[in-house]
Design a protein around this motif. Structure first.
Motif, PDB file in Angstrom:
ATOM      1  N   GLY A  58      28.743 -19.102  33.046  1.00  0.00           N
ATOM      2  CA  GLY A  58      29.750 -18.325  32.330  1.00  0.00           C
ATOM      3  C   GLY A  58      30.790 -19.188  31.649  1.00  0.00           C
ATOM      4  O   GLY A  58      31.226 -18.896  30.521  1.00  0.00           O
ATOM      5  N   ILE A  59      31.193 -20.270  32.307  1.00  0.00           N
ATOM      6  CA  ILE A  59      32.171 -21.173  31.704  1.00  0.00           C
ATOM      7  C   ILE A  59      31.548 -21.949  30.543  1.00  0.00           C
ATOM      8  O   ILE A  59      32.169 -22.141  29.495  1.00  0.00           O
ATOM      9  N   ALA A  60      30.303 -22.394  30.713  1.00  0.00           N
ATOM     10  CA  ALA A  60      29.606 -23.101  29.631  1.00  0.00           C
ATOM     11  C   ALA A  60      29.428 -22.204  28.413  1.00  0.00           C
ATOM     12  O   ALA A  60      29.482 -22.667  27.271  1.00  0.00           O
ATOM     13  N   ILE A  65      23.642 -15.856  26.291  1.00  0.00           N
ATOM     14  CA  ILE A  65      22.736 -15.775  27.446  1.00  0.00           C
ATOM     15  C   ILE A  65      21.487 -14.971  27.107  1.00  0.00           C
ATOM     16  O   ILE A  65      20.573 -14.862  27.936  1.00  0.00           O
ATOM     17  N   ASP A  66      21.429 -14.427  25.905  1.00  0.00           N
ATOM     18  CA  ASP A  66      20.197 -13.778  25.454  1.00  0.00           C
ATOM     19  C   ASP A  66      19.269 -14.757  24.747  1.00  0.00           C
ATOM     20  O   ASP A  66      18.162 -14.384  24.346  1.00  0.00           O
ATOM     21  N   ASP A  67      19.705 -16.002  24.601  1.00  0.00           N
ATOM     22  CA  ASP A  67      18.820 -17.046  24.076  1.00  0.00           C
ATOM     23  C   ASP A  67      17.726 -17.347  25.097  1.00  0.00           C
ATOM     24  O   ASP A  67      17.975 -17.300  26.316  1.00  0.00           O
ATOM     25  N   PRO A  68      16.526 -17.706  24.635  1.00  0.00           N
ATOM     26  CA  PRO A  68      15.489 -18.159  25.580  1.00  0.00           C
ATOM     27  C   PRO A  68      15.900 -19.483  26.205  1.00  0.00           C
ATOM     28  O   PRO A  68      16.446 -20.363  25.531  1.00  0.00           O
ATOM     29  N   VAL A  69      15.645 -19.614  27.482  1.00  0.00           N
ATOM     30  CA  VAL A  69      16.101 -20.808  28.196  1.00  0.00           C
ATOM     31  C   VAL A  69      15.436 -22.070  27.676  1.00  0.00           C
ATOM     32  O   VAL A  69      16.033 -23.152  27.683  1.00  0.00           O
ATOM     33  N   ASP A  70      14.194 -21.958  27.172  1.00  0.00           N
ATOM     34  CA  ASP A  70      13.510 -23.152  26.676  1.00  0.00           C
ATOM     35  C   ASP A  70      14.051 -23.626  25.327  1.00  0.00           C
ATOM     36  O   ASP A  70      13.692 -24.712  24.866  1.00  0.00           O
ATOM     37  N   LYS A  71      14.934 -22.851  24.718  1.00  0.00           N
ATOM     38  CA  LYS A  71      15.633 -23.335  23.526  1.00  0.00           C
ATOM     39  C   LYS A  71      16.495 -24.543  23.887  1.00  0.00           C
ATOM     40  O   LYS A  71      16.668 -25.459  23.076  1.00  0.00           O
ATOM     41  N   VAL A 113      11.834 -16.774  27.941  1.00  0.00           N
ATOM     42  CA  VAL A 113      12.598 -15.947  28.881  1.00  0.00           C
ATOM     43  C   VAL A 113      14.090 -16.193  28.664  1.00  0.00           C
ATOM     44  O   VAL A 113      14.537 -17.344  28.623  1.00  0.00           O
ATOM     45  N   SER A 114      14.856 -15.125  28.564  1.00  0.00           N
ATOM     46  CA  SER A 114      16.280 -15.275  28.299  1.00  0.00           C
ATOM     47  C   SER A 114      17.038 -15.776  29.526  1.00  0.00           C
ATOM     48  O   SER A 114      16.638 -15.549  30.671  1.00  0.00           O
ATOM     49  N   ILE A 115      18.141 -16.451  29.261  1.00  0.00           N
ATOM     50  CA  ILE A 115      19.027 -16.908  30.337  1.00  0.00           C
ATOM     51  C   ILE A 115      19.505 -15.709  31.143  1.00  0.00           C
ATOM     52  O   ILE A 115      19.616 -15.777  32.373  1.00  0.00           O
ATOM     53  N   ARG A 116      19.765 -14.590  30.475  1.00  0.00           N
ATOM     54  CA  ARG A 116      20.216 -13.377  31.157  1.00  0.00           C
ATOM     55  C   ARG A 116      19.223 -12.932  32.227  1.00  0.00           C
ATOM     56  O   ARG A 116      19.608 -12.532  33.332  1.00  0.00           O
ATOM     57  N   LEU A 121      18.860 -22.842  35.908  1.00  0.00           N
ATOM     58  CA  LEU A 121      20.210 -22.627  35.382  1.00  0.00           C
ATOM     59  C   LEU A 121      21.100 -23.840  35.622  1.00  0.00           C
ATOM     60  O   LEU A 121      21.914 -24.202  34.762  1.00  0.00           O
ATOM     61  N   ALA A 122      20.962 -24.481  36.784  1.00  0.00           N
ATOM     62  CA  ALA A 122      21.721 -25.703  37.050  1.00  0.00           C
ATOM     63  C   ALA A 122      21.294 -26.810  36.091  1.00  0.00           C
ATOM     64  O   ALA A 122      22.132 -27.568  35.570  1.00  0.00           O
ATOM     65  N   ARG A 123      20.004 -26.906  35.853  1.00  0.00           N
ATOM     66  CA  ARG A 123      19.483 -27.875  34.889  1.00  0.00           C
ATOM     67  C   ARG A 123      20.008 -27.568  33.482  1.00  0.00           C
ATOM     68  O   ARG A 123      20.331 -28.478  32.707  1.00  0.00           O
TER      69      ARG A 123
END
Length: 365
Positions: free
Chosen positions: A123-125, A134-140, A153-156, A213-215
């Motif tokens: 949330g801070i990032a 957070i609707d961006d795909p995490v692999d972006k 897959v989205s961060i959300r 998410l930590a990564r």
């Protein structure tokens, strides 16, 4: 800076969702089974120069509650669940604090309470625009996940535990922790995860999501996860004591578990959320993120963004064997419960007991 802890209970799940009650026998993580005594390395979180003050104001709390048709006392609950640390805040007043086989200086293992810290860092990032949405795909942001089950897959959905990864927390989480203790790269394991079902279609508690998410924090902020947590959460939130965060010895913090901290500092984290993300008069976590994190997810009305939710606006972080940070905005109460050895899963009863405590705190003001 790194120190070494010795991990225990790696043959257990790292959280307490009801779905993890029964263990299956299938192997789903392709690594050898390490020894339960393998070393787990950790990074240090330095405390604040201006800790949030907690005032000692003890008072007698007479707490009873009904669970599964039987009446129980608070003392009975704490004894049955092998509680070693218990702390109750009425605002910033410590109205109850007790330790058995521990002390106020004991650094308890958070287990999956760590997930709520990881979500807070996300949330801070997001506020700092390291993450666009957070609707961006995490692999972006983590291209090493392209081609894995996390692709697209989205961060959300990771935050909601609805990533669609083929995962069984009861069997896969212990093997994940065992691999980390042995020194395997968890990042490489994440890149081998497979899609099991459509993301967002259902809730499936998955510790690997929290690692990813930590990564994500490390990759997008340009600083190690533990450094970001220290600079953006631990010190700004006014933590009083040094803590540590487990890593896989390859430079990646686990994110899904393994904060070692005092109950008073865990309580300060709960207080941060009780106060809408503020500490010492400063907005540490965006108020909008606190609200979003504690809003029910479509796939599970009892789960938000890495927080377990009650039905009356209360919520809690929960970890293996009876670790809790409970927050009641309605009553203005924070409760921390810690266990070293851990007892049987008790999350449903714990929520009822904590509500009874919060009601008694409010009654005795």
């Amino acid at each position: 800076m790194r120190i070494t802890h010795y991990a225990v209970a790696v043959a257990l799940a790292l959280s307490l969702p009801a779905a993890a009650a029964a263990a299956a026998s299938a192997e789903t993580v392709d690594v050898p089974r390490p020894s339960a005594a393998a070393a787990e390395t950790a990074d240090v979180l330095k405390p604040s120069a201006h800790p949030v003050k907690l005032r000692s104001a003890p008072r007698k709390l007479s707490v009873t509650y009904t669970y599964q048709g039987q009446e129980h006392t608070l003392d009975d609950f704490l004894t049955r669940t092998r509680t070693n640390g218990f702390l109750v805040l009425d605002g910033q007043d410590i109205v109850a604090e007790r330790y058995t086989g521990a002390s106020r200086d004991t650094r308890f293992q958070s287990w999956s309470m760590a997930k709520s810290f990881t979500a807070t860092a996300v949330g801070i990032a997001l506020r700092e625009k390291h993450i666009r949405s957070i609707d961006d795909p995490v692999d972006k942001y983590l291209p090493e996940l392209t081609g894995s089950g996390y692709a697209g897959v989205s961060i959300r959905e990771l935050l909601r535990m609805s990533s669609g990864i083929d995962w069984d927390e009861a069997t896969d989480a212990p093997r994940l922790q065992a691999a980390a203790n042995k020194g395997y790269s968890i990042s490489k394991m994440a890149a081998r995860q497979k899609r099991g079902w459509e993301p967002g279609a259902r809730f499936e508690y998955t510790s690997m999501n929290s690692f990813v998410l930590a990564r994500l924090i490390t990759k997008t902020t340009g600083m190690p996860y533990h450094d970001y947590v220290e600079r953006k959460i631990w010190r700004p939130a006014g933590m009083e004591s040094t803590a540590t965060v487990g890593n896989d010895s390859h430079g990646d913090s686990l994110g899904y578990c393994c904060y070692y901290a005092t109950d008073r500092d865990f309580a300060r984290f709960g207080l941060l959320y009780l106060h809408g993300g503020k500490a010492n008069g400063r907005q540490v976590v965006p108020a909008s993120w606190v609200k979003l994190s504690t809003k029910p997810s479509p796939a599970n009305p009892h789960y938000g963004l890495h927080w377990w939710l009650g039905e009356g606006g209360d919520f809690m972080a929960a970890g293996l064997g009876g670790q809790y940070i409970y927050v009641s905005p309605q009553q203005g109460v924070v409760i921390v419960k810690s266990s070293i050895a851990g007892g049987a899963p008790d999350q449903e009863e714990a929520l009822i007991a904590f509500r009874a405590v919060a009601a008694e705190v409010a009654r005795t003001r």
